[in-house]
Design an enzyme around this catalytic site. Structure first.
Site, PDB file in Angstrom:
ATOM      1  N   GLY A   1      -5.465  -1.555   8.483  1.00  9.53           N
ATOM      2  CA  GLY A   1      -4.624  -1.350   7.523  1.00  9.53           C
ATOM      3  C   GLY A   1      -3.592  -2.306   7.434  1.00  9.53           C
TER       4      GLY A   1
ATOM      5  N   THR B   1      -3.001  -4.958   5.533  1.00  9.67           N
ATOM      6  CA  THR B   1      -2.734  -5.596   4.297  1.00  9.67           C
ATOM      7  C   THR B   1      -1.265  -5.332   3.691  1.00  9.67           C
ATOM      8  OG1 THR B   1      -3.892  -4.178   2.926  1.00  9.67           O
ATOM      9  CG2 THR B   1      -4.891  -6.480   3.735  1.00  9.67           C
TER      10      THR B   1
ATOM     11  N   GLY C   1       2.475  -2.425   3.951  1.00 14.82           N
ATOM     12  CA  GLY C   1       3.293  -1.490   4.704  1.00 14.82           C
ATOM     13  C   GLY C   1       3.442  -1.566   6.207  1.00 14.82           C
TER      14      GLY C   1
ATOM     15  N   ARG D   1      -8.825  -5.203   1.522  1.00 14.03           N
ATOM     16  CA  ARG D   1      -8.742  -6.227   0.170  1.00 14.03           C
ATOM     17  C   ARG D   1      -8.796  -7.635   0.967  1.00 14.03           C
ATOM     18  NH1 ARG D   1      -3.467  -2.850  -1.707  1.00 14.03           N
ATOM     19  NH2 ARG D   1      -3.357  -2.418   0.258  1.00 14.03           N
TER      20      ARG D   1
ATOM     21  N   ASP E   1     -13.673  -0.989   5.074  1.00 20.00           N
ATOM     22  CA  ASP E   1     -12.980   0.366   4.789  1.00 20.00           C
ATOM     23  C   ASP E   1     -13.577   1.051   6.140  1.00 20.00           C
ATOM     24  OD1 ASP E   1     -12.370   3.007   4.275  1.00 20.00           O
ATOM     25  OD2 ASP E   1     -12.827   2.571   2.027  1.00 20.00           O
TER      26      ASP E   1
ATOM     27  N   ASN F   1      -3.541   2.300  12.162  1.00 21.13           N
ATOM     28  CA  ASN F   1      -2.522   2.399  10.914  1.00 21.13           C
ATOM     29  C   ASN F   1      -3.042   2.828   9.754  1.00 21.13           C
ATOM     30  OD1 ASN F   1       0.013   1.840   9.551  1.00 21.13           O
ATOM     31  ND2 ASN F   1      -1.367   0.568   8.536  1.00 21.13           N
TER      32      ASN F   1
ATOM     33  N   TYR G   1      -3.514  16.552   3.416  1.00 23.88           N
ATOM     34  CA  TYR G   1      -2.810  15.811   4.140  1.00 23.88           C
ATOM     35  C   TYR G   1      -2.385  16.193   5.431  1.00 23.88           C
ATOM     36  CZ  TYR G   1       0.238  11.569   5.244  1.00 23.88           C
ATOM     37  OH  TYR G   1       0.778  10.775   5.951  1.00 23.88           O
TER      38      TYR G   1
ATOM     39  N   VAL H   1       9.066   6.794   4.961  1.00 28.78           N
ATOM     40  CA  VAL H   1       9.049   5.421   4.831  1.00 28.78           C
ATOM     41  C   VAL H   1       8.703   4.922   3.403  1.00 28.78           C
ATOM     42  CG1 VAL H   1       8.322   3.396   6.056  1.00 28.78           C
ATOM     43  CG2 VAL H   1       8.187   5.720   7.152  1.00 28.78           C
TER      44      VAL H   1
ATOM     45  N   GLU I   1       3.830   1.350   0.355  1.00 30.48           N
ATOM     46  CA  GLU I   1       2.936   1.970  -0.935  1.00 30.48           C
ATOM     47  C   GLU I   1       2.522   3.235  -0.741  1.00 30.48           C
ATOM     48  OE1 GLU I   1      -0.252  -0.850  -1.270  1.00 30.48           O
ATOM     49  OE2 GLU I   1       0.979  -2.799  -1.807  1.00 30.48           O
TER      50      GLU I   1
END
Length: 253
Positions: A9, A11, A13, A35, A60, A87, A153, A186, A189
């Site tokens: 992850g 790309t 944050g 991405r 993914d 992450n 979550y 934090v 995104e």
């Protein structure tokens, strides 16, 4: 040979900030994300700014076959990963349990729990072969406390907290370090993703106080992985000064 950090992850944050700080400190990088355009652009930036080599893997973490295919295709020298930063993770929706969106649930469970497991299983075996390594799992204050409408979550991040403890035990005989990092608010995104792209709604989350930024967490992660070989930081909760818990805040209203 330089040490190698693998960051999922990466790309945006926290993952992106981690890649920056490890590049600054001379680590060769393997960065993953969904991405391809962002990965390619970030690779070029890092290799231009720092004397490091960057390998990009576009997949993914929810897709077990893609995780295995991409990681196992790495050259043997790149499989000597010193640091894995798990992450990749997200929150989608903020609904009560009875009104929950099943697709959101699947996305969170598959990313935050199963994705972390898919990557960790492969990389931990590489570390076992080398008799060293450090795995950092990015949890959340949601893995320590449950709040209204956080249900699934929070459950996934509680699972990350449990898995972090389990990894510490299971990998102990192999000399591998494991650290859990649990941020509070934090500004990344994260909230935009949670609210399915509604930037105005996301921005309200950070009104009235100064939240943490990705760099704060990246610096903390780097600190935990730069301790002497006999030191392991098992678990660390980090929040903005204005936040004492998931429930207690000092906000200007």
């Amino acid at each position: 040979m330089s040490k190698i950090a693998l960051i999922t992850g990466a790309t945006s944050g926290i993952g992106k900030a981690c890649a920056e700080i490890y590049a600054q400190n001379g680590y060769q990088l393997i960065i993953t994300g969904r991405r391809a355009d962002r990965l390619a652009e970030f690779k070029d930036q890092l290799e231009s700014d720092y004397p490091v080599k960057v390998k990009t893997l576009c997949f993914d973490v929810r897709d077990r076959n893609e995780v295995e295919k991409n990681l196992q295709a790495l050259s043997n020298d790149l499989k000597k990963v010193d640091i894995l930063i798990n992450n990749a993770g997200l929150s989608q929706g903020l609904d009560s349990l009875q009104n929950g969106n099943l697709d959101d649930w699947d996305t969170m469970i598959d990313t935050n729990i199963k994705g972390l497991l898919y990557v960790s299983k492969i990389v931990s075996n590489w570390m076992i072969a080398e008799k060293k390594g450090h795995i950092v799992n990015i949890g959340s204050i949601a893995g320590k406390e449950v709040y209204a409408n956080g249900n699934v979550y929070c459950a996934t991040k509680h699972a990350v907290d449990a898995l972090n403890k389990a990894m510490r035990i299971d990998l102990l005989p192999h000399g591998i370090k494991v650290t859990g990092i649990h941020p509070g608010a934090v500004e990344t995104e994260f909230s935009i993703v949670r609210f399915h792209g509604d930037e105005k709604k996301a921005a309200k989350i950070y009104e009235g106080y100064e939240p943490l930024v990705a760099q704060d967490i990246a610096e903390t992660i780097y600190f935990t992985t730069s301790r002497p070989s006999h030191v392991n930081i098992n678990d660390l909760v980090i929040m903005p000064t204005a936040q004492a818990s998931a429930f207690y805040w000092n906000k200007e209203v």
